[in-house]
Design an enzyme around this catalytic site. Structure first.
Site, PDB file in Angstrom:
ATOM      1  N   SER A  85     -21.448 -12.519  39.769  1.00 26.31           N
ATOM      2  CA  SER A  85     -22.853 -12.139  39.954  1.00 26.31           C
ATOM      3  C   SER A  85     -23.840 -13.207  39.508  1.00 26.31           C
ATOM      4  O   SER A  85     -25.048 -12.984  39.573  1.00 26.31           O
ATOM      5  CB  SER A  85     -23.126 -10.825  39.224  1.00 26.31           C
ATOM      6  OG  SER A  85     -22.737 -10.931  37.868  1.00 26.31           O
ATOM      7  N   THR A 204     -27.246  -9.818  36.394  1.00 23.66           N
ATOM      8  CA  THR A 204     -27.926 -11.088  36.167  1.00 23.66           C
ATOM      9  C   THR A 204     -27.818 -11.457  34.698  1.00 23.66           C
ATOM     10  O   THR A 204     -27.790 -10.565  33.856  1.00 23.66           O
ATOM     11  CB  THR A 204     -29.427 -10.864  36.499  1.00 23.66           C
ATOM     12  OG1 THR A 204     -29.513 -10.577  37.881  1.00 23.66           O
ATOM     13  CG2 THR A 204     -30.294 -12.028  36.129  1.00 23.66           C
ATOM     14  N   THR A 222     -29.107 -15.698  38.661  1.00 21.76           N
ATOM     15  CA  THR A 222     -28.285 -14.689  39.331  1.00 21.76           C
ATOM     16  C   THR A 222     -27.908 -15.125  40.746  1.00 21.76           C
ATOM     17  O   THR A 222     -28.578 -15.983  41.334  1.00 21.76           O
ATOM     18  CB  THR A 222     -29.082 -13.361  39.438  1.00 21.76           C
ATOM     19  OG1 THR A 222     -28.239 -12.315  39.866  1.00 21.76           O
ATOM     20  CG2 THR A 222     -30.253 -13.470  40.397  1.00 21.76           C
ATOM     21  N   ARG A 232     -33.013 -12.770  51.140  1.00 23.08           N
ATOM     22  CA  ARG A 232     -33.543 -11.769  50.200  1.00 23.08           C
ATOM     23  C   ARG A 232     -33.618 -12.380  48.789  1.00 23.08           C
ATOM     24  O   ARG A 232     -32.691 -13.035  48.320  1.00 23.08           O
ATOM     25  CB  ARG A 232     -32.637 -10.533  50.186  1.00 23.08           C
ATOM     26  CG  ARG A 232     -33.075  -9.434  49.202  1.00 23.08           C
ATOM     27  CD  ARG A 232     -32.350  -9.538  47.874  1.00 23.08           C
ATOM     28  NE  ARG A 232     -32.716  -8.448  46.949  1.00 23.08           N
ATOM     29  CZ  ARG A 232     -32.378  -8.428  45.682  1.00 23.08           C
ATOM     30  NH1 ARG A 232     -31.669  -9.404  45.154  1.00 23.08           N
ATOM     31  NH2 ARG A 232     -32.741  -7.422  44.908  1.00 23.08           N
ATOM     32  N   THR A 255     -32.619  -6.733  34.556  1.00 25.14           N
ATOM     33  CA  THR A 255     -31.451  -6.766  35.428  1.00 25.14           C
ATOM     34  C   THR A 255     -31.402  -5.436  36.178  1.00 25.14           C
ATOM     35  O   THR A 255     -31.969  -4.447  35.728  1.00 25.14           O
ATOM     36  CB  THR A 255     -30.165  -7.009  34.603  1.00 25.14           C
ATOM     37  OG1 THR A 255     -29.039  -7.052  35.486  1.00 25.14           O
ATOM     38  CG2 THR A 255     -29.935  -5.942  33.551  1.00 25.14           C
ATOM     39  N   GLY A 256     -30.750  -5.445  37.317  1.00 24.69           N
ATOM     40  CA  GLY A 256     -30.688  -4.224  38.119  1.00 24.69           C
ATOM     41  C   GLY A 256     -31.374  -4.414  39.460  1.00 24.69           C
ATOM     42  O   GLY A 256     -31.520  -5.551  39.926  1.00 24.69           O
TER      43      GLY A 256
HETATM   44  N1  ASP Z   1     -31.855  -8.172  39.478  1.00 22.88           N
HETATM   45  C1  ASP Z   1     -30.919  -8.789  40.366  1.00 22.88           C
HETATM   46  C2  ASP Z   1     -31.446  -8.758  41.779  1.00 22.88           C
HETATM   47  O1  ASP Z   1     -32.115  -7.812  42.150  1.00 22.88           O
HETATM   48  C3  ASP Z   1     -29.568  -8.199  40.330  1.00 22.88           C
HETATM   49  C4  ASP Z   1     -29.055  -7.711  39.001  1.00 22.88           C
HETATM   50  O2  ASP Z   1     -29.537  -8.044  37.968  1.00 22.88           O
HETATM   51  O3  ASP Z   1     -28.125  -6.958  38.981  1.00 22.88           O
HETATM   52  O4  ASP Z   1     -31.150  -9.646  42.510  1.00 22.88           O
END
Ligand code: ASP
Length: 344
Positions: A85, A204, A222, A232, A255-256
């Site tokens: 990731s 991330t 990330t 994207r 993150t997320g």
């Molecule tokens: N925040 C990151 C994204 O939307 C992904 C993640 O942190 O899981 O690309």
């Protein structure tokens, strides 16, 4: 009818509020100073933050600066091919391309970012070069790659056999539904390491450091949401969304599901809440609550976590869903992993 008494009362209240506001404005920040400021300290998202913190600590423990520490720290997951990731080995987009997002910010408010950068192992260092060598903040796509090559970065293939295999597996259905997995739903059922790689479609690294001079810096890097549309970009490289530093107050990272973080300018919000006197954890919680309040139905099925560090070296985190972890490293604890609190 005009009520003079009420008017005078209301005016007196607003005058009092106004003068309080002015007082706090004049004082700059309202965050109370701790007796024992904890520094240096470095914190970062997820369990893999432990190894990243350890490298950042090599710099911080020798009185190095926070900016160097966060850059070096996040190099660890960026170069780790088993981490699907972040950086090299990251899961690709829908078209099989590994596109990386990263940003960095220092104690003076300088910042740099790269968006959808391909073929470069350490996007965080390109982001730092954008910050230091150009008058700009963001470079994207081919322009970011061209700049990186001009700066002497090596062009590499970042798609590892494991990530290519996972992508080909996904292609069998090619269902365009790039939702971020929710850790607790997976972790509760099996040991994480036993899960097939393509179930880890996010995570991330966001890192925040306070150095021995009391200066803050942060980095966020990330490969973004797995199997996303080509081009994207999530929250991670967006200053104010995935990362924000204000050297008077503190720093935050996230993150997320990046889209929800961007909609709420999450990391900036966390820092501004800390400025108003919120503890790092309460500030993260309030930012999570904004996301939940705006879209309660969406929030039930997504993960977003915030992590924050204030000027006193106090830290905290909060996530929508269970399973969000972060790593802390200072003089006393070198490899501490804490499970963040969550709404669900
Ligand atoms: N925040 C990151 C994204 O939307 C992904 C993640 O942190 O899981 O690309």
């Amino acid at each position: 009818m005009f009520n003079r008494r009420k008017f005078i009362k209301a005016t007196a209240i607003s005058a009092a509020l106004f003068s309080m506001g002015k007082k706090s404005m004049a004082n700059g920040i309202t965050i109370p100073k701790a007796k024992n400021i904890k520094k240096p300290i470095v914190i970062s998202t997820w369990d893999f933050g432990v190894a990243a913190n350890a490298d950042a600590w090599k710099i911080l423990s020798k009185s190095g600066n926070a900016l160097d520490a966060v850059e070096q720290g996040v190099w660890v997951p960026e170069a780790d091919e088993t981490n699907q990731s972040v950086g090299y080995g990251g899961l690709p987009d829908r078209d099989g391309k590994v596109t990386l997002d990263a940003c960095i910010m220092d104690h003076l408010g300088n910042c740099g970012a790269v968006l959808a950068l391909e073929h470069i192992m350490h996007p965080i260092s390109v982001a730092r070069k954008v910050m230091e060598k150009t008058p700009h903040v963001i470079l994207a796509g081919d322009g970011a790659l061209q700049f990186a090559l001009e700066q002497g970065f090596k062009k590499e293939n970042l798609l590892t056999p494991a990530s290519e295999k996972a992508w080909k597996e996904w292609l069998k259905t090619a269902k365009y539904n790039p939702v971020i997995n929710i850790e607790n739903k997976l972790y509760d059922k099996a040991a994480p390491q036993k899960l097939p790689g393509n179930q880890y479609n996010h995570d991330t690294i966001g890192m925040l450091a306070l150095d021995s001079n009391g200066n803050l810096s942060g980095a966020c890097t990330t490969s973004g949401m797995a199997y996303k549309l080509h081009g994207r970009v999530g929250d991670s490289p967006i200053i104010g969304a995935g990362l924000y530093i204000d050297n008077e107050v503190g720093g935050a990272t996230s993150t997320g599901v990046g889209e929800e973080v961007i909609r709420n300018v999450g990391s900036f919000l966390v820092v501004e809440l800390m400025r108003q006197g919120y503890s790092p954890e309460d500030a993260c919680k309030e930012a999570v609550m904004r996301i939940i309040k705006k879209k309660p139905e969406t929030a039930k099925n997504i993960q977003v976590g915030f992590l924050a560090l204030n000027k006193n070296g106090e830290y905290g985190a909060y996530a929508i869903q269970k399973g969000f972890s972060y790593a802390v490293c200072d003089e006393e604890k070198q490899d501490l992993v804490i499970k963040g609190k969550s709404y669900y």
